[in-house]
Design an enzyme around this catalytic site. Sequence first.
Site, PDB file in Angstrom:
ATOM      1  N   GLY A   1       0.814  -1.207   0.000  1.00  0.00           N
ATOM      2  CA  GLY A   1       0.000   0.000   0.000  1.00  0.00           C
ATOM      3  C   GLY A   1       0.848   1.258   0.000  1.00  0.00           C
ATOM      4  O   GLY A   1       1.962   1.287  -0.541  1.00  0.00           O
ATOM      5  N   SER A   2       0.365   2.297   0.668  1.00  0.00           N
ATOM      6  CA  SER A   2       0.917   3.639   0.484  1.00  0.00           C
ATOM      7  C   SER A   2       2.301   3.859   1.076  1.00  0.00           C
ATOM      8  O   SER A   2       2.954   4.855   0.747  1.00  0.00           O
ATOM      9  CB  SER A   2      -0.047   4.687   1.050  1.00  0.00           C
ATOM     10  OG  SER A   2      -1.229   4.723   0.257  1.00  0.00           O
ATOM     11  N   THR A   3       2.783   3.005   1.965  1.00  0.00           N
ATOM     12  CA  THR A   3       4.167   3.165   2.430  1.00  0.00           C
ATOM     13  C   THR A   3       5.140   2.983   1.267  1.00  0.00           C
ATOM     14  O   THR A   3       6.256   3.509   1.297  1.00  0.00           O
ATOM     15  CB  THR A   3       4.498   2.153   3.540  1.00  0.00           C
ATOM     16  OG1 THR A   3       4.139   0.842   3.113  1.00  0.00           O
ATOM     17  CG2 THR A   3       3.765   2.493   4.826  1.00  0.00           C
ATOM     18  N   PHE A   4       4.695   2.265   0.234  1.00  0.00           N
ATOM     19  CA  PHE A   4       5.509   2.054  -0.965  1.00  0.00           C
ATOM     20  C   PHE A   4       5.716   3.364  -1.728  1.00  0.00           C
ATOM     21  O   PHE A   4       6.661   3.494  -2.518  1.00  0.00           O
ATOM     22  CB  PHE A   4       4.815   1.022  -1.862  1.00  0.00           C
ATOM     23  CG  PHE A   4       5.719   0.364  -2.875  1.00  0.00           C
ATOM     24  CD1 PHE A   4       6.662  -0.579  -2.491  1.00  0.00           C
ATOM     25  CD2 PHE A   4       5.614   0.678  -4.225  1.00  0.00           C
ATOM     26  CE1 PHE A   4       7.473  -1.204  -3.423  1.00  0.00           C
ATOM     27  CE2 PHE A   4       6.427   0.056  -5.163  1.00  0.00           C
ATOM     28  CZ  PHE A   4       7.363  -0.886  -4.762  1.00  0.00           C
ATOM     29  N   LYS A   5       4.844   4.337  -1.477  1.00  0.00           N
ATOM     30  CA  LYS A   5       4.941   5.619  -2.171  1.00  0.00           C
ATOM     31  C   LYS A   5       6.243   6.345  -1.842  1.00  0.00           C
ATOM     32  O   LYS A   5       6.659   7.240  -2.589  1.00  0.00           O
ATOM     33  CB  LYS A   5       3.749   6.510  -1.815  1.00  0.00           C
ATOM     34  CG  LYS A   5       2.415   6.008  -2.367  1.00  0.00           C
ATOM     35  CD  LYS A   5       1.250   6.827  -1.838  1.00  0.00           C
ATOM     36  CE  LYS A   5      -0.078   6.304  -2.390  1.00  0.00           C
ATOM     37  NZ  LYS A   5      -1.239   6.991  -1.794  1.00  0.00           N
TER      38      LYS A   5
END
Length: 719
Positions: free
Chosen positions: A322-326
């Site tokens: 999810g968004s931690t990959f951003k």
Amino acid sequence: MKKTANPQKNRKKMTRIMVGLTGLLFLVFIFRFSMIMITKKVNGENLSEHVNNLYTRSSILAAKRGTIYDIGGSPIALDATSYSLVAVLTDEWSEDTENPNHIVDKEKTAEALAQYISMSKEEILTILNQEDLKQVEFGSAGTNLNYATKSSIEAEELPGITFEETPSRLYPNGIFASHLVGFAQSAASEEEADTNEEKKLVGMMGIESLYDDELDGSDGEVTYQEDSNGYLIPGTQIQEEEPVEGDNLYLTLDSRLQIYLESLMSQVYAEAEPESMTAMLVDPETGAILAASQRPTFNATTKDGIDAQWQNLLVEDTYEPGSTFKILTLAAAVNEGVFSPFATYTSGSVEVEGGTIRDYNKDGWGNITYLEGLARSSNVAFVKLVQTMGYDVWESYMKAFGIGQSTDSGLENEATGNYSYTYPLEKANTAFGQGVTVTPFQLMQAFTAIANEGTMMKLNYLDRTEDPNTGEITVIEPKEAGSPITAETAQTVLTYLKEVVYNENGSGQAYQIEGTEIAAKTGTAEVVNSTTGGYYTGYSNYLYSVVGFAPADDPSYILYLTMKRPANLDSLNGSKYLSEIFNPFMTRAIEYDNLNTEVTGDVNQASMPEVTTLSKDEALAALTALGYNDTAIIGSGSRIVQQYPYAGTQTITNQKAILMTEGAMTMPDVYGWSKDDVLKVSEIAGINFTFEGEGYVVFQSLETGSILNAATEVKIILE
């Protein structure tokens, strides 16, 4: 005329024949005995060896398995002796009626044993009332007992209660990075597998298994000769080959942080009831893992809970982050010069060949800057960044960060993860951590590049090894795993990530802590249903996560937490639960970092002495002489068998010391103690405490001096 037979002549003839045969036989015997004397063999068997074997005895001198320590020298895993409880039911073996060695009073015995093992009086009576059995055991509740428990039971003077001694592995911290450290247990060696006469400790999981050869050592042997009565034969020598101890391992884990992390994890796990949780604290400069945990977990000494989860989730479990990959997408965009923080875009949705990608707020927030898009965790913003830099360029960055590749952790069954990258929609989804799977190990290794001036460090859990036989120490040097971005990019990304925490629209405002600036990124990822292949629906069916860097400008720590599908979630925001771990734990880590780096004349530092085996009075005197004036005693005995902090640990002398005696474990008076000090009691006694509130102890549910055992439940209230 026919000759008459001459008997005398025939007798002489037969006599000569018999003498000749006797002489021949004698010559054969002479030859045979001569050959035996010369060759010392009969039918190919060496008679000397046969006689030697007949009277020669030997026994194995077991090698001590190496001890596993934390970074500061506190033992995590060490050899010990455990005891199994046995009850003799038959009176056949009781020769002395005045001193029976069988159970006499089952009611009294059951009532006494219920104080020390995790069984009720009724359950114990059921076992003791079994017919046609001469002796019985008590299952897992009666095994792996420590010396203190054994001593306490023996003090009850219960006829018919005995103990079987077994070499075992002790994990004094209970639940302590259990899947990473692993465990060793007694198993038949290959040579003795059929008879099972000789047993040795073998690593079964984690570091215990990975470094089994180094930890194992080499057994010795003592050889001697004895007669048929069992006495040593005079004039013979006793030959002894000394065992060689296994290597000691010093891990990068810090017990002070690990114990606190386990406590926080247990608390939130009980509150949120998620399917699973993970946590990792890493030093980005070296890649050293300072603390790591997961739920479900288990107690490595008792094996309690091990059936709930065998997988080491840190390396074996893959998931969409999810968004931690951003963070990686942002780093690539900054490095490529395509991230303009104050440029604007239209949020809400973006069309990609094959479908539409939307923000979690499907209506969007109108026309906003990319920096606000980062703060709000807008999927659309990151898709546009990847489209601008180009899908091929973005994929090259994912590879440079190690996505879809092994970290070469050395741990068993490490997964590599993967990503789908055939169609435009698949490529765009990876921009915000969907359609790509990772392990916590992979993602944390990638994050080290952000916190370490662009240089990605290989994660490491082993600091050094020690050969106890020679004293030689081998230090494991940090290793670089690549440089996917520049130092300038890394610093810029950290600056932008502060917006997630401190911007009024930031998704990570819950992770602010007093006195330290935090850079962070939150994540809320959909979870794949393994049965249907689609995503779960419903607001609780997400993987909630956060990664934080502290201090933001020059991180000493990276903390990454995940929580999968919590059952008790009353909103779409899982930050409430994760902040209950993140905030106090990161605060504690920074406090320790300051203690280790700042020189203060008011703090009296000392090395904790070895006081086990000393009497209680001797131990107290030794600690007082060094300035340790705050010491608590657990137990009713007179000799110290365990201590905390452990011998050799660098401490400050106003730190509370906990000593445990060989008698029954007893509850100390913890009024006015900090939660951290109470946890030391929990650790050394192996007893779970439940806490309410923050601050210092104002209530303890168990009275001072009461017996502590595995079944004890202690509630602590702090204010």
